[in-house]
Design an enzyme around this catalytic site. Structure first.
Site, PDB file in Angstrom:
ATOM      1  N   TYR A   1       0.868  -1.185   0.000  1.00  0.00           N
ATOM      2  CA  TYR A   1       0.000   0.000   0.000  1.00  0.00           C
ATOM      3  C   TYR A   1       0.902   1.232   0.000  1.00  0.00           C
ATOM      4  O   TYR A   1       1.200   1.805   1.045  1.00  0.00           O
ATOM      5  CB  TYR A   1      -0.885   0.022   1.247  1.00  0.00           C
ATOM      6  CG  TYR A   1      -2.126  -0.836   1.203  1.00  0.00           C
ATOM      7  CD1 TYR A   1      -2.090  -2.146   0.753  1.00  0.00           C
ATOM      8  CD2 TYR A   1      -3.343  -0.324   1.631  1.00  0.00           C
ATOM      9  CE1 TYR A   1      -3.235  -2.927   0.739  1.00  0.00           C
ATOM     10  CE2 TYR A   1      -4.499  -1.098   1.619  1.00  0.00           C
ATOM     11  CZ  TYR A   1      -4.431  -2.401   1.176  1.00  0.00           C
ATOM     12  OH  TYR A   1      -5.561  -3.169   1.168  1.00  0.00           O
TER      13      TYR A   1
ATOM     14  N   LYS B   1       6.513 -14.523   0.245  1.00  0.00           N
ATOM     15  CA  LYS B   1       6.516 -15.003  -1.155  1.00  0.00           C
ATOM     16  C   LYS B   1       7.902 -14.715  -1.698  1.00  0.00           C
ATOM     17  O   LYS B   1       8.083 -14.146  -2.770  1.00  0.00           O
ATOM     18  CB  LYS B   1       5.423 -14.284  -1.957  1.00  0.00           C
ATOM     19  CG  LYS B   1       5.170 -14.875  -3.343  1.00  0.00           C
ATOM     20  CD  LYS B   1       4.664 -16.302  -3.327  1.00  0.00           C
ATOM     21  CE  LYS B   1       4.705 -16.900  -4.730  1.00  0.00           C
ATOM     22  NZ  LYS B   1       4.501 -18.365  -4.715  1.00  0.00           N
TER      23      LYS B   1
ATOM     24  N   ASP C   1       0.684 -18.427  -1.138  1.00  0.00           N
ATOM     25  CA  ASP C   1      -0.223 -19.306  -1.888  1.00  0.00           C
ATOM     26  C   ASP C   1      -0.479 -20.598  -1.108  1.00  0.00           C
ATOM     27  O   ASP C   1      -1.633 -20.999  -0.878  1.00  0.00           O
ATOM     28  CB  ASP C   1       0.316 -19.587  -3.301  1.00  0.00           C
ATOM     29  CG  ASP C   1       1.817 -19.887  -3.326  1.00  0.00           C
ATOM     30  OD1 ASP C   1       2.500 -19.646  -2.312  1.00  0.00           O
ATOM     31  OD2 ASP C   1       2.313 -20.372  -4.354  1.00  0.00           O
TER      32      ASP C   1
ATOM     33  N   ASP D   1      -4.246  -8.285   4.539  1.00  0.00           N
ATOM     34  CA  ASP D   1      -5.608  -7.912   4.150  1.00  0.00           C
ATOM     35  C   ASP D   1      -6.320  -9.122   3.548  1.00  0.00           C
ATOM     36  O   ASP D   1      -7.458  -9.447   3.913  1.00  0.00           O
ATOM     37  CB  ASP D   1      -5.539  -6.762   3.137  1.00  0.00           C
ATOM     38  CG  ASP D   1      -6.908  -6.154   2.877  1.00  0.00           C
ATOM     39  OD1 ASP D   1      -7.754  -6.169   3.796  1.00  0.00           O
ATOM     40  OD2 ASP D   1      -7.144  -5.660   1.762  1.00  0.00           O
TER      41      ASP D   1
ATOM     42  N   ASP E   1      -9.552 -11.558   5.325  1.00  0.00           N
ATOM     43  CA  ASP E   1     -10.867 -11.852   4.725  1.00  0.00           C
ATOM     44  C   ASP E   1     -11.064 -13.361   4.595  1.00  0.00           C
ATOM     45  O   ASP E   1     -12.156 -13.884   4.842  1.00  0.00           O
ATOM     46  CB  ASP E   1     -10.991 -11.214   3.337  1.00  0.00           C
ATOM     47  CG  ASP E   1     -11.538  -9.794   3.401  1.00  0.00           C
ATOM     48  OD1 ASP E   1     -11.155  -9.066   4.331  1.00  0.00           O
ATOM     49  OD2 ASP E   1     -12.342  -9.415   2.523  1.00  0.00           O
TER      50      ASP E   1
HETATM   51  N1  GGG Z   1     -14.646  -1.408   7.699  1.00  0.00           N
HETATM   52  C1  GGG Z   1     -13.604  -0.866   6.994  1.00  0.00           C
HETATM   53  C2  GGG Z   1     -13.793  -0.780   5.520  1.00  0.00           C
HETATM   54  O1  GGG Z   1     -14.736  -0.205   5.041  1.00  0.00           O
HETATM   55  N2  GGG Z   1     -12.877  -1.364   4.789  1.00  0.00           N
HETATM   56  C3  GGG Z   1     -12.967  -1.333   3.386  1.00  0.00           C
HETATM   57  C4  GGG Z   1     -11.672  -1.622   2.722  1.00  0.00           C
HETATM   58  O2  GGG Z   1     -11.650  -1.765   1.529  1.00  0.00           O
HETATM   59  N3  GGG Z   1     -10.573  -1.693   3.443  1.00  0.00           N
HETATM   60  C5  GGG Z   1      -9.332  -1.935   2.874  1.00  0.00           C
HETATM   61  C6  GGG Z   1      -8.266  -2.031   3.893  1.00  0.00           C
HETATM   62  O3  GGG Z   1      -8.538  -2.365   5.050  1.00  0.00           O
HETATM   63  O4  GGG Z   1      -7.119  -1.810   3.570  1.00  0.00           O
END
Ligand code: GGG
Length: 351
Positions: free
Chosen positions: A136, A186, A219, A243, A247
């Site tokens: 980022y 990686k 991976d 990130d 998820d």
């Molecule tokens: N609840 C936080 C939110 O809206 N995250 C959306 C998102 O795309 N976050 C990307 C990140 O955490 O870097």
């Protein structure tokens, strides 16, 4: 003096879930005699549409005085995602040096994991995401826009300070839990930054002989989180890997709707920020169907961080109890409860 919490509901279901989290915070505060005060800010994609900016120019200075930030969600159709993210969430993480993004994932009783055999209490892991550098990065640009030789370059930034502090944070956390850490890498394909990450993590590991650790390529690691999530305790990864892994871990735990996160400045020089992992969910926004648990669990982490572990534990206990009851599960968990019904049940538990 009250402890001041800046509330940024943001977009979509962020508004509904922060309302729920506030109601639960109030109930916990009443039960534990805490003095909490709130300042709410309308910084959002709607504000961007009206004024051309997600936040006012003095937003960071406005937040500086608060004890913690509670954020809902950011993003709305019509505003490019990189504009909303880099106009609100990312500047706050960076200005306040919130370098550790802590994202627990557990399979809780009453929540069905999509994985065969992932019964309650068999999955209990924390993804520790490096939160202010890595992939980022603002460094880069685009050339020759509109021509056939158009190109885009983006530099990933890994500093020794940045990798060392997130690795140290993750090892400390592992030491306080089951003593096991996995570093996401990686370094076979990404030839400069990730071998550097591996080296620094190994150096930090030397100070934690009591923590068993290994490194896994991202991976293979994703496959193992799906095939055998119970083997993981703390997973530390770069900004992008963390990130994605969080998820994935939230999905393994049964729903991204219940996943919490804390953006921490562990030095406590700046306010930390607490937000559910989920986004603004435009498809269900405004319908009262959002699962408030991710935001409420984040509020429990906020209470912990502000020095109220008893109140935080009570909030998490109320969440666990509400998930056990089919009547207080939202549609993402196969139930029919509304956001308001879950919130009422949580507040009643805490009364
Ligand atoms: N609840 C936080 C939110 O809206 N995250 C959306 C998102 O795309 N976050 C990307 C990140 O955490 O870097």
């Amino acid at each position: 003096m009250p402890q001041r919490i800046a509330v940024i509901p943001g977009d979509g279901i962020g508004v509904e879930v922060t309302q729920a989290a506030r109601a639960v915070l109030d109930a916990a505060a009443a039960g534990h005699g805490l003095d909490l005060a709130y300042d709410t800010y309308d910084w959002s994609c709607r504000r961007y549409a009206d004024t051309g900016a997600m936040m006012p120019p003095d937003a960071i200075d406005t937040l500086r005085a608060c004890d913690a930030v509670l954020l809902g969600a950011v993003g709305w159709p019509g505003v490019p995602d990189h504009v909303s993210l880099w106009g609100l969430l990312i500047p706050i993480r960076r200005a306040f040096r919130q370098f550790a993004n802590v994202r627990p994932a557990r399979v809780l009783e009453g929540v069905t994991s999509p994985l065969r055999g992932a019964e309650p209490d068999t999955v209990d892991l924390v993804v520790v995401r490096e939160n202010v550098e890595g992939e980022y990065s603002e460094i880069g640009g685009r050339l020759n826009r509109g021509f056939s030789d158009e190109l885009a370059v983006q530099e990933a930034v890994f500093t020794r300070v940045g990798v060392e502090r997130i690795a140290r944070y993750a090892f400390e956390l592992a030491r306080s839990r089951r003593g096991r850490l996995t570093s996401a890498t990686k370094s076979n394909g990404i030839v400069h930054t990730l071998p550097f990450w591996d080296e620094v993590v190994a150096e930090v590991a030397a100070d934690f002989a009591d923590v068993e650790w290994d490194a896994e390529h991202i991976d293979a690691l994703c496959a193992k989180v799906v095939l055998d999530p119970g083997r993981f305790d703390v997973i530390v990864g770069s900004n992008l890997f963390g990130d994605i892994l969080s998820d994935l871990a939230a999905a393994v735990a049964g729903s991204i709707g219940i996943a919490p996160s804390a953006n921490l400045d562990p030095t406590r020089q700046h306010p930390s920020m607490f937000e559910p992992v989920h986004g603004s969910a435009p498809d269900i926004a405004g319908q009262g169907l959002a699962n408030p648990v991710g935001a409420v669990w984040s509020a429990a982490m906020l209470l912990d961080h502000l020095g109220h572990p008893g109140a935080g534990a009570d909030v998490l206990g109320a969440v666990e109890q509400s998930l056990r009851d089919p009547a207080t599960r939202t549609p993402d968990l196969g139930g029919t409860a509304t956001t308001a019904e879950v919130t009422t049940a949580l507040v009643a538990q805490l009364a």
